[in-house]
Design an enzyme around this catalytic site. Structure first.
Site, mmCIF file in Angstrom:
data_model
loop_
_atom_site.group_PDB
_atom_site.id
_atom_site.type_symbol
_atom_site.label_atom_id
_atom_site.label_comp_id
_atom_site.label_asym_id
_atom_site.label_seq_id
_atom_site.Cartn_x
_atom_site.Cartn_y
_atom_site.Cartn_z
ATOM 1 N N ASN A 206 3.428 -18.227 -18.068
ATOM 2 C CA ASN A 206 2.583 -18.710 -19.161
ATOM 3 C C ASN A 206 1.125 -18.622 -18.743
ATOM 4 O O ASN A 206 0.819 -18.220 -17.620
ATOM 5 C CB ASN A 206 2.983 -20.139 -19.581
ATOM 6 C CG ASN A 206 2.818 -21.125 -18.447
ATOM 7 O OD1 ASN A 206 1.709 -21.398 -18.000
ATOM 8 N ND2 ASN A 206 3.944 -21.641 -17.946
ATOM 9 N N ASP A 275 10.070 -24.247 -19.730
ATOM 10 C CA ASP A 275 11.180 -25.044 -20.269
ATOM 11 C C ASP A 275 12.498 -24.302 -20.164
ATOM 12 O O ASP A 275 13.560 -24.897 -20.184
ATOM 13 C CB ASP A 275 10.893 -25.402 -21.726
ATOM 14 C CG ASP A 275 9.698 -26.336 -21.819
ATOM 15 O OD1 ASP A 275 9.634 -27.282 -21.012
ATOM 16 O OD2 ASP A 275 8.810 -26.096 -22.666
ATOM 17 N N LYS A 285 15.985 -3.942 -10.367
ATOM 18 C CA LYS A 285 15.189 -3.894 -11.594
ATOM 19 C C LYS A 285 16.096 -3.473 -12.755
ATOM 20 O O LYS A 285 16.824 -2.488 -12.627
ATOM 21 C CB LYS A 285 14.055 -2.876 -11.404
ATOM 22 C CG LYS A 285 13.098 -2.803 -12.555
ATOM 23 C CD LYS A 285 12.035 -1.755 -12.303
ATOM 24 C CE LYS A 285 11.257 -1.483 -13.569
ATOM 25 N NZ LYS A 285 10.475 -0.262 -13.490
ATOM 26 N N PHE A 322 1.166 -34.156 -18.962
ATOM 27 C CA PHE A 322 0.276 -33.416 -19.865
ATOM 28 C C PHE A 322 1.111 -32.916 -21.029
ATOM 29 O O PHE A 322 2.300 -32.646 -20.860
ATOM 30 C CB PHE A 322 -0.367 -32.228 -19.140
ATOM 31 C CG PHE A 322 -1.619 -32.594 -18.386
ATOM 32 C CD1 PHE A 322 -1.567 -33.456 -17.302
ATOM 33 C CD2 PHE A 322 -2.850 -32.082 -18.771
ATOM 34 C CE1 PHE A 322 -2.715 -33.805 -16.615
ATOM 35 C CE2 PHE A 322 -4.004 -32.419 -18.085
ATOM 36 C CZ PHE A 322 -3.936 -33.285 -17.009
HETATM 37 O O1 C5P Z 1 7.965 -31.580 -22.835
HETATM 38 P P1 C5P Z 1 6.728 -30.893 -22.426
HETATM 39 O O2 C5P Z 1 6.952 -29.624 -21.668
HETATM 40 O O3 C5P Z 1 5.723 -30.688 -23.504
HETATM 41 O O4 C5P Z 1 6.038 -31.933 -21.426
HETATM 42 C C1 C5P Z 1 4.921 -31.639 -20.700
HETATM 43 C C2 C5P Z 1 4.818 -32.483 -19.455
HETATM 44 O O5 C5P Z 1 6.087 -32.518 -18.785
HETATM 45 C C3 C5P Z 1 3.855 -31.908 -18.448
HETATM 46 O O6 C5P Z 1 3.291 -32.959 -17.724
HETATM 47 C C4 C5P Z 1 4.734 -31.030 -17.596
HETATM 48 O O7 C5P Z 1 4.182 -30.874 -16.287
HETATM 49 C C5 C5P Z 1 6.039 -31.802 -17.561
HETATM 50 N N1 C5P Z 1 7.229 -30.958 -17.511
HETATM 51 C C6 C5P Z 1 8.085 -31.090 -16.459
HETATM 52 N N2 C5P Z 1 9.207 -30.305 -16.361
HETATM 53 C C7 C5P Z 1 9.497 -29.406 -17.330
HETATM 54 C C8 C5P Z 1 8.637 -29.257 -18.409
HETATM 55 C C9 C5P Z 1 7.510 -30.038 -18.484
HETATM 56 O O8 C5P Z 1 7.823 -31.919 -15.600
HETATM 57 N N3 C5P Z 1 10.578 -28.672 -17.204
#
Ligand code: C5P
Length: 398
Positions: A206, A275, A285, A322
């Site tokens: 990202n 996510d 590859k 965040f």
């Molecule tokens: O649910 P979302 O991804 O919007 O939440 C964002 C927050 O959760 C951020 O602080 C991010 O670092 C954390 N996060 C996490 N593990 C994930 C996804 C997001 O700790 N897999």
């Protein structure tokens, strides 16, 4: 004021160590220079003798050096062992406990904190052997001032030049004179994106640059905290005085965060953690063909939610997340505050052209159980300071 042992090893950056010695003195520290045989090829010992007003140590077996077993007596007198520039050679010897000269023996003999400023050719720095040695030393508590990008004496342009002398001095001074409102606190920060590998060459990533998280880590260190920064792939150098742990995917980040969470008073998750990740990483590859390619994705662990769950019934560590959203980020942030059981969500509208990913400025709203505070657009360093002001207030209330 402390006594600093300044180890100078054989790289072209050795001449910059003279400026580092001066900088340490200006901050009130006393410096004893130890030069390797390689360093003597680049700079004369008389230069360091004139600056430090002390005999320069160049030889473990020099007459007089053993009357009080100098490396042992110096080992107990120093407040810091600083090696700048640190070559691949000295990094390898420290990592493996090889003590074949004064400096490497001093490393084993001292219990003072150790700070190294590596400097070498880009390929040497990236070599697996050097990476492993750096990881070994990091795990042992050695701190590093990351080398910078730029023109290298060997004619290359890339990463490997000795960090700026002022940055090395600041990091050394910080390790010697910790002070500030977060003194005695451990702050764990995450930053940057994560890369989820599809195959040997492709990944899902990202646009996070890591700037916000690195700014928070730097500010927490300036305030005297011990800071561990777990960073996804980012080109930013480690902020002075911060322990930087580099990771790649959400799984590695999860493991490193969990490894340090128990010691933390505050965990600030500024990383843009993926996510989803590919269900399986293809070996080699993936060959392209004209047929559509379908990738099966599975959820990654939600690190922040796991931390929130693990903390149930306790108020420590303080947890800050965040939320990068498009549109109205505050409403979503409020939901996340509750679902992830955390103390503050820093809500970020990443669709705004004047704030967010990869910029030096940001506009955020701090959402807590008690309300919300919209901060004006400001430099990420300034935003970091306000976030820490507010979290310090929460910490005091715990
Ligand atoms: O649910 P979302 O991804 O919007 O939440 C964002 C927050 O959760 C951020 O602080 C991010 O670092 C954390 N996060 C996490 N593990 C994930 C996804 C997001 O700790 N897999």
């Amino acid at each position: 004021m402390a006594l600093v042992a300044l180890g100078v090893t054989g790289g072209i950056g050795a001449y910059k160590a003279v400026e580092i010695a001066r900088g340490l003195q200006k901050r009130g520290h006393d410096v004893v220079a130890i030069m390797s045989h390689g360093a003597l090829k680049f700079v004369g010992e008389v230069t360091f003798e004139a600056i430090t007003k002390r005999r320069v140590i160049t030889d473990q077996y020099a007459p007089g050096a053993n009357a009080d077993i100098e490396h042992i007596s110096l080992a107990t007198d120093i407040g810091l062992l600083l090696v700048a520039p640190a070559t691949a050679n000295v990094i390898g010897k420290f990592a493996h406990g090889i003590a074949d000269d004064f400096l490497t023996s001093l490393y084993l003999a001292t219990r003072a904190p150790v700070l190294m400023a590596p400097a070498m050719n880009t390929n040497m720095l990236e070599h697996d052997a050097v990476s492993r040695n750096l990881a070994t030393l990091t795990a042992r508590g050695v701190r590093f001032v990351d080398p910078g990008q730029g023109y290298l004496a060997c004619g290359w342009v890339g990463k490997g030049r000795l960090a700026e002398p002022d940055d090395v001095v600041e990091a050394a001074h910080h390790m010697l004179q910790p002070s500030g409102s977060l003194l005695g606190r451990m702050v764990l920060v995450t930053a940057g994106p994560t890369y989820e590998d599809i195959d040997a060459v492709r990944y899902i990533g990202n646009r996070s640059s890591g700037k916000m998280g690195y700014a928070i880590a730097a500010e927490a260190a300036r305030r005297g905290a011990r800071v561990v920064l777990v960073s996804g792939p980012s080109s930013l150098p480690a902020p002075p005085g911060v322990e930087l742990i580099r990771v790649r995917g959400a799984h590695n980040m999860h493991a490193e965060v969990m490894r340090h969470a128990a010691e933390a008073h505050m965990i600030i998750m500024a990383a843009a953690v993926a996510d989803y990740r590919p269900a399986a990483r293809a070996s080699g590859k993936i060959e392209k063909s004209d047929a559509p390619l379908e990738l099966a994705l599975v959820r990654t662990p939600d690190i922040l939610a796991d931390l929130g769950r693990a903390r149930t019934g306790r108020s420590s560590p303080l947890l800050i997340g965040f939320a990068a959203e498009v549109g109205d980020p505050v409403a979503r942030a409020r939901v996340k505050l509750r679902l992830k059981q955390v103390d503050m969500i820093v809500a970020n509208d990443v669709s705004r052209p004047d704030a967010g990913f990869d910029l030096d400025i940001n506009a955020v709203t701090l959402v807590t159980r008690d309300g919300e505070e919209a901060l004006p657009v400001a430099a990420k360093t300034a935003v970091a300071a306000v976030i820490l002001d507010r979290t310090e207030r929460l910490l005091a209330a715990v």
